[in-house]
Write a protein that holds these residues in place. Structure first.
Motif, PDB file in Angstrom:
ATOM      1  N   GLY A   1       5.900  13.301   0.481  1.00 50.10           N
ATOM      2  CA  GLY A   1       5.169  12.069   0.010  1.00 50.10           C
ATOM      3  C   GLY A   1       3.806  11.726   0.244  1.00 50.10           C
TER       4      GLY A   1
ATOM      5  N   ASN B   1       0.537   7.102  -6.613  1.00 46.31           N
ATOM      6  CA  ASN B   1       1.039   7.766  -5.324  1.00 46.31           C
ATOM      7  C   ASN B   1       0.616   7.018  -4.180  1.00 46.31           C
ATOM      8  OD1 ASN B   1       2.681   9.701  -6.535  1.00 46.31           O
ATOM      9  ND2 ASN B   1       0.920  10.959  -6.943  1.00 46.31           N
ATOM     10  N   HIS B   2      -0.830   7.048  -3.679  1.00 45.73           N
ATOM     11  CA  HIS B   2      -1.214   6.565  -2.552  1.00 45.73           C
ATOM     12  C   HIS B   2      -2.712   6.005  -2.875  1.00 45.73           C
ATOM     13  CE1 HIS B   2       1.529   9.089  -0.032  1.00 45.73           C
ATOM     14  NE2 HIS B   2       1.090   9.959  -1.028  1.00 45.73           N
TER      15      HIS B   2
ATOM     16  N   LEU C   1       3.804   5.113  -2.783  1.00 41.84           N
ATOM     17  CA  LEU C   1       4.244   5.515  -1.785  1.00 41.84           C
ATOM     18  C   LEU C   1       3.513   5.169  -0.258  1.00 41.84           C
ATOM     19  CD1 LEU C   1       4.382   9.415  -3.114  1.00 41.84           C
ATOM     20  CD2 LEU C   1       6.213   7.749  -2.773  1.00 41.84           C
TER      21      LEU C   1
ATOM     22  N   LYS D   1      10.456  10.915  -6.506  1.00 41.14           N
ATOM     23  CA  LYS D   1       9.310   9.895  -6.083  1.00 41.14           C
ATOM     24  C   LYS D   1      10.135   8.515  -5.858  1.00 41.14           C
ATOM     25  CE  LYS D   1       5.420  10.109  -7.865  1.00 41.14           C
ATOM     26  NZ  LYS D   1       4.226  10.057  -8.740  1.00 41.14           N
TER      27      LYS D   1
ATOM     28  N   SER E   1      10.018   6.566  -2.527  1.00 39.11           N
ATOM     29  CA  SER E   1       9.546   5.199  -2.456  1.00 39.11           C
ATOM     30  C   SER E   1      10.165   4.197  -1.332  1.00 39.11           C
ATOM     31  CB  SER E   1       9.251   4.449  -3.801  1.00 39.11           C
ATOM     32  OG  SER E   1      10.689   4.232  -4.270  1.00 39.11           O
TER      33      SER E   1
ATOM     34  N   SER F   1       8.127   3.797   1.531  1.00 44.35           N
ATOM     35  CA  SER F   1       6.856   3.229   1.308  1.00 44.35           C
ATOM     36  C   SER F   1       6.401   2.642   2.415  1.00 44.35           C
ATOM     37  CB  SER F   1       6.946   2.638   0.178  1.00 44.35           C
ATOM     38  OG  SER F   1       6.978   3.422  -1.031  1.00 44.35           O
TER      39      SER F   1
END
Length: 542
Positions: free
Chosen positions: A177, A374-375, A395, A487, A491, A494
């Motif tokens: 990730g 994503n980030h 993430l 994904k 998560s 996260s």
């Protein structure tokens, strides 16, 4: 000492070489003193018979007669040769030797091992040194004494980029990730005839051979083929695996190869240039003025500041100055920045930014709305502050400092957007539909095969073409579903990460979980724990 000498009086031992056994005889002796099994075993060792295979039942009879003044002759121990077993592994590539140590008998010889191997059909790959070492040790357990030749499986086909720092439209999140922060750099420009990419075909591998000489076929590698219609490219006439630029523009890595997008360059975007809507990539050397719009199917790169303007890119957006938006202002339209790839800027203030991949801001994000699939990372060479506004990423959200000492409300949302679950369900439904179509076509082709002449040739050809297209589409959808499922799983790990400090006023949300920061906290991560959404040491971040 005299008593010790009398122990064993009347007891004698004789090694019979014909029957390969130790014969013990008891003759009554009035001076004999009682003995036990421990003494008897020790006595055998003193006489040099300790290595023989002792027979406990015979020993018990012998001791009983001796201690009661009886007479008996028994076989007390025997010579046992070493045992040996050869086992071949299920794949036929290794022979294992087991040796049970000899007990006064003969040990295993090299000739015996070789004969056992030959009996198993093994005459190649024999390891003489391993055999010698096992024989010298006198015992062995699963020692490999012969090996076959394992097959060399084929390597998968691959694409080799022949250009440095080519931008990619392929998601860059690894299996953990993570997405590394990196400066997107200048847009690279190629010209007709420039070499872009080389396709390396899959290899078939090399046969292996079992110990019995049977061939082991290798697994061929999975081939990779260039996608059809790679825009702006052509193939070298002398080498169909070599991809060349057909036009001047920006090379971009895509699934199945590389494309070259037309490149539009302008000094600045303002009333003089007008709005820009370009099928390709756009480079703005200077600034993008207030109220202006830049749209590109490829990437957008701005050398200066973007102020209250709209930017939309199918690829990535790089703003080397900063982005100033209009969030919170009473007058004027709301301007947004949106891209399908990564967004990179020096700073952002009151800006609404959405990225299909990740957002990287070097200095400060102040009162912004940041959304990334994503980030989000704020802080590289500079301060790295997120102050106020809202940040949402699937993430991770990372900054050096989050919030401010004066308790500015800063909302941070991590984890899966509900739309991702909906997207996954829609993809599954769509794939089911295509698989049903493929099943019906397969039935038609099967019927045509079993009943020659009953289906028109053109219909069979069309069915085969459709089946091939459906198969490729289903495989692509399955791959997309796997990526999305992974994904969603990632998560759950996260994190919101404050590398230096996080202040009261910051609020972290993950689904229906909520964590409000109280007071000033040092470096920490906030994520899902067994106690719900909570603060944790920075070392525990995923």
């Amino acid at each position: 000492m005299g008593t010790e000498q009398q122990r064993g009086a009347g007891l004698s031992f004789r090694l019979d070489t014909e029957v390969r056994a130790l014969i013990a005889t008891v003759v009554p002796d009035p001076a004999a003193q009682p003995v036990d099994e421990a003494w008897l075993i020790a006595r055998l060792a003193e006489l040099g018979f300790g290595g023989l295979h002792y027979l406990p039942t015979a020993g018990m009879l012998l001791l009983a007669k001796y201690n009661t003044g009886g007479t008996v002759t028994v076989k007390l121990a025997e010579q046992v040769d070493a045992g040996m077993h050869i086992a071949i592994s299920p794949d036929g590539l290794a022979a294992h030797l087991d040796i049970v140590p000899a007990q006064g008998g003969a040990g295993v010889t090299r000739e015996a091992v070789l004969a056992a191997l030959t009996e198993q059909g093994i005459e190649q790959g024999i390891l003489d040194e391993a055999i010698a070492a096992a024989i010298a040790a006198g015992s062995a357990q699963r020692v490999v004494v012969a090996i076959g030749r394992a097959p060399v499986h084929g390597s998968d086909g691959r694409f080799e980029s022949l250009l440095p720092e080519v931008r990619s439209r392929v998601p860059r999140v690894d299996e953990s990730g993570h997405t590394d922060y990196r400066d997107m750099g200048e847009i690279l420009v190629v010209h007709p005839g420039d070499k872009l990419m080389l396709r390396h075909p899959a290899t078939t591998g090399r046969d292996g051979v079992t110990l019995r000489g049977e061939p082991i076929p290798p697994k061929p590698g999975k081939d990779m083929m260039y996608s059809a219609n790679l825009a702006g490219t052509t193939f070298a006439p002398e080498n169909p695996d070599l991809l060349l630029a057909a036009i001047s523009g920006q090379p971009v890595v895509v699934k199945g190869g590389m494309i070259v997008e037309p490149l539009y360059k302008v000094d600045e975007v303002g009333t003089a240039s007008g709005n820009i809507d370009f099928d390709g990539s756009v480079v703005v050397h200077g600034e993008v003025g207030a109220g202006m719009t830049v749209r590109a199917t490829g990437d957008i790169e701005v050398g200066g500041v973007v102020e209250s303007a709209t930017l939309e890119a199918g690829g990535s957006i790089v703003i080397k100055g900063g982005a100033i938006g209009s969030l919170g202002r009473k007058s004027g339209a709301e301007h947004r920045i949106k891209c399908g790839g990564c967004f990179t800027a020096a700073f952002a203030q009151q800006a609404a930014i959405e990225a299909g991949d990740s957002i990287f801001i070097d200095d400060v994000a102040m009162q912004c709305e940041l959304t990334a699939h994503n980030h989000i990372r704020v802080g590289n060479q500079k301060r790295g502050h997120i102050i106020g506004g809202k940040a949402q990423a699937t993430l991770s959200i990372t900054a050096k400092v989050i919030g401010s000492p004066n308790r500015v409300a800063t909302r941070l949302e991590i984890g899966v957007n509900p739309s991702m679950h909906k997207q996954l369900l829609e993809m599954a439904k769509d794939r089911d539909g295509k698989e049903n179509q493929l099943l019906e076509i397969s039935k038609l082709l099967d019927f045509a095969h079993k009943n020659p002449g009953k289906v028109r040739p053109e219909m069979i050809e069309k069915a085969r073409t459709t089946a091939g297209a459906l198969g490729e589409a289903i495989a692509a959808m399955r791959e997309e579903q796997d990526v999305l499922t992974k994904k969603i799983e990632l998560s759950l790990q996260s994190r919101v990460i404050a590398e230096q400090a996080i202040y009261e006023g910051a609020e972290v949300l993950m689904g229906n979980q909520r964590h409000r920061v109280v007071g000033e906290q040092g470096a920490c991560a906030i994520g899902l724990t067994e106690h719900g959404l909570a603060r944790m040491p920075l070392e525990d971040k995923a």
